[in-house]
Design a protein around this motif. Structure first.
Motif, short mmCIF file in Angstrom:
data_model
loop_
_atom_site.label_atom_id
_atom_site.label_comp_id
_atom_site.label_asym_id
_atom_site.label_seq_id
_atom_site.Cartn_x
_atom_site.Cartn_y
_atom_site.Cartn_z
N PHE A 1 0.84 -1.20 0.00
CA PHE A 1 0.00 0.00 0.00
C PHE A 1 0.87 1.25 0.00
O PHE A 1 0.60 2.21 -0.73
N THR A 2 1.93 1.24 0.80
CA THR A 2 2.84 2.40 0.87
C THR A 2 3.52 2.63 -0.47
O THR A 2 3.57 3.75 -0.97
N GLU A 3 4.02 1.57 -1.05
CA GLU A 3 4.72 1.70 -2.33
C GLU A 3 3.80 2.21 -3.43
O GLU A 3 4.23 2.94 -4.32
N ALA A 4 2.53 1.85 -3.35
CA ALA A 4 1.59 2.22 -4.41
C ALA A 4 1.02 3.63 -4.23
O ALA A 4 0.67 4.28 -5.22
N THR A 5 0.92 4.11 -3.00
CA THR A 5 0.18 5.36 -2.77
C THR A 5 0.99 6.49 -2.15
O THR A 5 0.55 7.64 -2.19
N ALA A 6 2.16 6.20 -1.57
CA ALA A 6 2.90 7.23 -0.82
C ALA A 6 3.57 8.23 -1.75
O ALA A 6 3.84 7.96 -2.92
N ASP A 7 3.86 9.40 -1.20
CA ASP A 7 4.67 10.42 -1.86
C ASP A 7 6.00 10.55 -1.16
O ASP A 7 6.10 10.34 0.07
N VAL A 8 7.03 10.89 -1.92
CA VAL A 8 8.29 11.34 -1.33
C VAL A 8 8.24 12.85 -1.30
O VAL A 8 7.96 13.49 -2.33
N SER A 9 8.46 13.45 -0.15
CA SER A 9 8.39 14.91 -0.05
C SER A 9 9.64 15.44 0.65
O SER A 9 10.28 14.73 1.43
#
Length: 715
Positions: free
Chosen positions: A182-190
């Protein structure tokens, strides 16, 4: 796991070829030797395929060892079940093994561990199963109050049970795998600036966000560096509400007195335990991915640089530019032997242009110079202008080129340079290195640590051990592809020959100095510490020109001399023909290769290699590389105009494009979008270091000293 079958399936190879390759590697044979002289066994795998196999073999063996270790560690705790053991053995990735081991890993005292020791685990199990006790949750918790352990009220006992549930949720391997996906599919790097008012190279990342799955490698490395230097704060941002809901949905739900406590425990397990762990993991994964790809690009660039065509017959005057200390000069003959050296001052503050031209004229005439080489560092542009004027005024037949001087100063001040030229100043050694890079790039560049050659991105930020290993493999492959003259090669070059260690390389040079030139490959067995195994791996790559046996000057391995001799006999020629250029029509003379291989008891692939070598003995594969682009008149950035067509040399390839030397001091950038009319996945698919390319000027920014180029006219 059957490692051979797994490798065969993953790499698309035949199991018998994989098995043979694994066996040869385990026997201590080198990759270059296996690729060149064991083609029948491996089905013709080249060095690239064998390197990939070797790397994956190491991973799979580490995986199997880790499985055994984890099973033993859990078994010692008395918690190993047949189902868990089967899950561990079925794992195909180290990450999965670690996920399965996580609940059993010894850890520092946690809140959950303290609660377990206080006897609160049954209460936690009631919460997970949502049993409905009489009197409600607080009433149930009254029975687990433990004042000595710090749980002196029902509320504290419930909080302790929630801690157990939170840890259980956060360490469940299926939960971890699901929330990782889920993290790999939906997260952003900011990223945000630590100090937004400060001017730094990281300003593009002061308020930046991009989907984790899309962020390119060079941005990952840039953000990592900015964070390391204290200029950026970098996060992996996830929708925590959605993540908690997803995690909660994985547990059985019933209405009851424990429901709100379970919801709170699940949320706590994610936010306090799972999210920070997944963020660290994703950051590490991004960094490993970016570094791995950067190392691959670096390796590909290095291969192109080392494979550059030697400029044979060049009598070189090399100039290492400088301002205050002047421009160092070194003149070398065709073999790289130093003829003259000195200093000229074509640039400020002395700006002795006339004196520089007189000295150049004197050296060109005295030493019959036909080529001038200029380093691309400080004062290169000004020095080039003087050289261009000198050629136009006094030596129209001279040619000149700019060479990348990255690493020259590292070599010139090294212990190796001191050993090679103890009586010369470091500045002279540096100028000599520049000239020799043109004459024989491979022989000269192997003296410099690959990380210092300057053909990659963020090389100082990468895993130095992994970078060194990968680049060492590249140098080894190129050196052995080309072959090495054992009587002229330096210890640095010999140290990259298949099977030869740096210590043995020094012994070869010492033996040569004490006993004279080698006249037979078998003499190598007399070199201290060069045993039969090293000889087997090295002999075919070490050439002896003018020795007793003409085959010693070829890539034919000594073990195949009887076959090569019989081939020559059937062709009706003697071995002496090899020293006169070979036998171009040998295939016509010997007839069917398949039939001949059968008659000689030799593999067809090996026989093809032998015949090709007898056709053109000692052929240098670098002769197929593009020729060096020479200049006769200097250009400046001011000379460039949009639409201008130029010929240039690719100096570096990075994730976002290629830098091309078009004859001005500043390399121009061809962005990946301007490299082809078709989609380009990576710039290295279109260009490699050393390539000669046609480009068109897109834009010239004189103030920022940037040149934008295109490899597609009108694009």
């Amino acid at each position: 796991m059957d490692i051979v079958s797994t490798l065969a399936e993953e790499l698309g190879l035949k199991p018998e070829a994989v098995s043979a390759a694994v066996g040869l590697i385990d026997e201590g044979n080198t990759i270059p030797f296996i690729a060149r002289y064991r083609k029948e066994a491996t089905g013709g795998m080249d060095d690239v395929a064998l390197r990939a196999l070797e790397e994956r073999l190491g991973y799979l063996r580490n995986l199997e060892q880790r499985k055994r270790d984890v099973i033993l560690l859990i078994k010692v705790q008395g918690k190993l079940t047949p189902e868990l053991e089967a899950e561990i053995n079925a794992a195909t990735q180290l990450q999965r093994v670690e996920d399965l081991y996580k609940p059993y890993r010894k850890k520092r005292q946690t809140r959950a561990q303290k609660a377990r020791e206080a006897g609160l685990e049954p209460l936690a199990n009631m919460m997970i199963m949502q049993i409905s006790p009489k009197g409600g949750a607080l009433a149930a918790a009254e029975g687990y109050v433990n004042a000595e352990a710090g749980f002196d009220t029902a509320e504290k006992a419930l909080a302790g049970a929630q801690d157990i549930v939170a840890e259980t949720v956060a360490e469940d391997p299926e939960n971890v795998a699901d929330l990782r996906a889920f993290t790999e599919a939906t997260a952003d790097v900011s990223s945000v600036a630590v100090d937004a008012a400060e001017k730094t190279p990281y300003e593009p990342y002061y308020d930046y966000a991009e989907p984790l799955r899309k962020v390119p490698n060079h941005r990952v490395l840039a953000m990592d560096r900015g964070e390391r230097e204290g200029k950026l704060r970098v996060r992996v941002a996830v929708d925590q509400t959605a993540a908690v809901a997803r995690l909660g949905a994985r547990w059985p739900r019933r209405q009851g007195p424990f429901a709100p406590y379970l919801d709170a425990a699940v949320a706590d397990g994610y936010k306090r335990l799972m999210a920070p762990s997944l963020e660290r993991e994703e950051r590490a994964r991004l960094t490993v991915r970016a570094q791995t790809e950067a190392i691959k690009v670096f390796a590909k660039n290095l291969e192109g640089l080392l494979s550059a065509r030697p400029v044979r017959g060049a009598r070189v005057l090399a100039l290492d530019p400088g301002y205050r200390t002047g421009c160092k000069v070194a003149v070398m003959d065709e073999t790289g032997k130093l003829l003259d050296h000195g200093v000229v001052y074509p640039t400020k503050p002395r700006h002795d242009v006339a004196g520089t031209k007189r000295e150049l004229a004197r050296l060109v005439k005295k030493d019959q110079v036909n080529t001038i080489v200029i380093g691309n560092g400080t004062a290169s542009r000004e020095t080039e202008e003087v050289v261009s004027e000198f050629i136009g005024e006094s030596a129209p037949d001279l040619r000149y080129t700019i060479v990348n001087e990255a690493g020259a100063s590292v070599y010139s001040a090294s212990e190796l340079a001191s050993q090679e030229y103890p009586d010369l100043d470091v500045t002279v050694r540096g100028a000599m290195s520049l000239g020799r890079r043109l004459q024989d790039p491979l022989a000269e560049l192997v003296k410099i640590p690959p990380q210092s050659i300057g053909v990659g991105q963020y090389q100082h930020d990468l895993d130095q051990a992994e970078l060194s290993r990968a680049l060492g493999n590249v140098v080894e492959d190129v050196v052995n592809r080309v072959g090495v003259d054992v009587n002229t090669a330096s210890a640095s070059l010999l140290g990259y020959v298949s099977g030869i260690t740096p210590a043995v390389a020094r012994n070869i040079v010492a033996y040569r100095e004490q006993n004279g030139a080698f006249t037979d490959r078998r003499q190598l067995l007399k070199v201290p510490k060069l045993g039969p195994k090293a000889y087997l791996n090295a002999a075919g790559f070490l050439r002896i020109t003018g020795g007793k046996n003409p085959l010693d000057a070829t890539s034919v391995h000594p073990e195949s001399y009887p076959v090569a001799t019989e081939v020559l006999r059937r062709a009706g020629v003697g071995a002496g023909e090899l020293s006169r250029g070979g036998v171009p029509d040998i295939e016509r003379r010997v007839g069917s290769v398949g039939t001949l291989a059968s008659e000689l008891g030799c593999g067809t692939l090996t026989l093809v290699d032998i015949i090709n070598e007898l056709k053109k003995p000692g052929r240098d594969p670098r002769d197929d590389a593009p020729e060096v682009v020479f200049s006769r008149a200097a250009l400046t950035m001011e000379d460039l105009e949009p639409g201008m067509e130029l010929r240039g040399t690719v100096r570096n390839v990075v994730d976002f494009g290629a830098f091309v030397d078009v004859g001005v001091h500043q390399d121009g950038l061809v962005h990946i979008s301007k490299m082809s009319n078709r989609f380009v996945k990576h710039p290295s698919d279109v260009a490699r270091v050393g390539d000669t390319v046609t480009v068109w000027v897109e834009k010239v920014d004189l103030q920022r000293k940037k040149i934008s180029l295109s490899m597609v006219q009108g694009k």
